[in-house]
Design a protein around this motif. Structure first.
Motif, mmCIF file in Angstrom:
data_model
loop_
_atom_site.group_PDB
_atom_site.id
_atom_site.type_symbol
_atom_site.label_atom_id
_atom_site.label_comp_id
_atom_site.label_asym_id
_atom_site.label_seq_id
_atom_site.Cartn_x
_atom_site.Cartn_y
_atom_site.Cartn_z
ATOM 1 N N ALA A 35 77.089 33.093 32.635
ATOM 2 C CA ALA A 35 75.982 34.040 32.432
ATOM 3 C C ALA A 35 74.635 33.345 32.644
ATOM 4 O O ALA A 35 73.731 33.899 33.264
ATOM 5 C CB ALA A 35 76.070 34.645 31.032
ATOM 6 N N GLY A 36 74.504 32.127 32.119
ATOM 7 C CA GLY A 36 73.247 31.382 32.265
ATOM 8 C C GLY A 36 72.173 31.852 31.307
ATOM 9 O O GLY A 36 72.380 32.774 30.507
ATOM 10 N N LYS A 37 70.986 31.222 31.412
ATOM 11 C CA LYS A 37 69.986 31.398 30.345
ATOM 12 C C LYS A 37 69.319 32.773 30.315
ATOM 13 O O LYS A 37 68.854 33.201 29.271
ATOM 14 C CB LYS A 37 68.952 30.281 30.367
ATOM 15 C CG LYS A 37 68.036 30.238 31.552
ATOM 16 C CD LYS A 37 67.013 29.124 31.314
ATOM 17 C CE LYS A 37 66.125 28.777 32.468
ATOM 18 N NZ LYS A 37 65.793 29.731 33.467
ATOM 19 N N ASN A 38 69.299 33.479 31.458
ATOM 20 C CA ASN A 38 68.654 34.799 31.444
ATOM 21 C C ASN A 38 69.661 35.883 31.074
ATOM 22 O O ASN A 38 69.929 36.815 31.823
ATOM 23 C CB ASN A 38 68.044 35.118 32.804
ATOM 24 C CG ASN A 38 66.865 34.204 33.086
ATOM 25 O OD1 ASN A 38 66.198 33.758 32.156
ATOM 26 N ND2 ASN A 38 66.634 33.907 34.339
ATOM 27 N N SER A 39 70.226 35.732 29.894
ATOM 28 C CA SER A 39 71.286 36.654 29.488
ATOM 29 C C SER A 39 71.097 37.096 28.049
ATOM 30 O O SER A 39 70.552 36.361 27.221
ATOM 31 C CB SER A 39 72.656 35.962 29.584
ATOM 32 O OG SER A 39 72.899 35.534 30.897
ATOM 33 N N ILE A 40 71.585 38.310 27.783
ATOM 34 C CA ILE A 40 71.675 38.792 26.404
ATOM 35 C C ILE A 40 73.160 39.026 26.126
ATOM 36 O O ILE A 40 73.849 39.684 26.907
ATOM 37 C CB ILE A 40 70.880 40.102 26.203
ATOM 38 C CG1 ILE A 40 69.398 39.870 26.522
ATOM 39 C CG2 ILE A 40 71.055 40.626 24.781
ATOM 40 C CD1 ILE A 40 68.548 41.138 26.482
#
Ligand SMILES: Cc1ncc(C[n+]2csc(CCOP(=O)(O)OP(=O)(O)O)c2C)c(N)n1
Ligand SMILES: [Mg+2]
Length: 305
Positions: A35-40
């Motif tokens: 998912a990586g850091k730009n995920s909720i």
């Protein structure tokens, strides 16, 4: 320990309270790396929620929401709608996940609703094949013959007498553009499938098979090996359904499958199947079913279904 070939960044910090050899914790590492850091992230009640957030602590390094047992998909739908309203839906990944009890049984109505509406998020089931957090109760994902506290093996009982629910095809019937089966035994394959699911617009799904040494009574040191063996025996075939078409990754040759016995005999939940009076019948029964299931998937793939 780093997972070879995958991003080094970890989003579930060490110090969480999972059991030794917990496959679900490995599953979460794979999901969050993909998912990586730009995920909720949205999660249902279950082992991973319990081990990662004992108040007031948290092991999460990403925005993470715990809803109820049944509704991570509904929360994800809401987040996705909010991102769309703000015009930033392409910048942030919405990833919901839950255990098999939440996914196959209790939350299935909510998931079905979100998939029917075509909401834009990825749902991942970390499938450890029972309600583990509350004491190893059988779920719709528990396989035939497994002993759990609510399908106990005994003098007459062989454990669970129903087969595992086919969640991927249930969701395929909702016309999802991307669905896949993955195993923590093949982390690179799992990572790629999760990425593909996230990059595909619309409601997408990955069933991520995850060993549970506590519930399966298996050796914690062999969790990854066991998750591989599940694939090599054909018990957990790895495949995708891309815009309605099956693609089988492995195994692809029924004549080269390892015998299911190799997989069953190293797990206490199947120990009773090895009693001399039952062994031949029950293990053959499971073996035949595994072959039939794989044959069907290969036929779908060959005939363009
Ligand atoms: C509506 C509802 N029913 C039951 C429970 C109790 N409960 C919480 S977690 C859980 C088991 C979760 O099983 P699963 O989704 O497979 O995740 P795992 O524990 O195996 O990680 C249960 C039965 C609950 N919290 N809410
Ligand atoms: Mg479970």
């Amino acid at each position: 320990m780093a997972i070879a070939g995958l991003p080094e960044e970890e989003y579930l910090s060490c110090g969480h309270r999972a059991c030794a050899g917990c496959g679900a914790a490995t599953a979460i590492r794979l999901i969050t790396k993909a998912a990586g850091k730009n995920s909720i992230l949205v999660e249902s009640t279950g082992c991973i929620e319990v081990i990662s957030t004992p108040y007031p602590e948290t092991a999460w390094k990403l925005p993470w929401i715990h809803g109820a047992f049944e509704n991570p998909s509904s929360i994800a739908s809401g987040i996705s709608a909010a991102l769309k309203a703000k015009g930033i839906e392409d910048e942030i990944n919405v990833v919901a996940f839950g255990g098999d009890g939440s996914t196959y049984d209790i939350g299935l109505g909510h998931i079905s609703g979100a998939f029917e509406r075509g909401d834009n998020f990825t749902y991942i089931c970390y499938d450890n094949e029972a309600y583990m957090n509350t004491g190893i109760q059988r779920s719709g994902a528990t396989p035939y013959g497994a002993s759990t506290t609510t399908s106990p093996a005994g003098r007459e009982s062989i454990g669970k007498v129903e087969w595992k629910k086919d969640i991927i095809h249930i969701l395929a019937a909702h016309k999802s553009p991307y669905l896949a089966s993955a195993s923590i035994g093949y982390p690179t394959d799992a990572f790629k499938k999760i990425r593909k699911a996230i990059e595909t617009k619309g409601p997408t799904f990955v069933n991520l098979f995850a060993t549970c040494p506590t519930g399966w009574r298996s050796d914690p040191a062999k969790s990854i090996e066991l998750a591989k063996l599940a694939v090599e025996t054909g018990v957990v075939p790895l495949y995708e359904i891309i815009n309605g078409k099956h693609v089988v990754g492995m195994p692809r040759d029924i004549s080269k499958l390892k015998p299911v016995e190799e997989y069953l005999k190293v797990q206490g939940r199947y120990r009773h199947l090895f009693r001399p009076e039952k062994k031949e019948m029950e293990i053959n029964f499971i073996q035949e079913r595994v072959k039939e299931n794989l044959a069907l998937l290969l036929e779908y793939a060959e005939t363009g279904h």
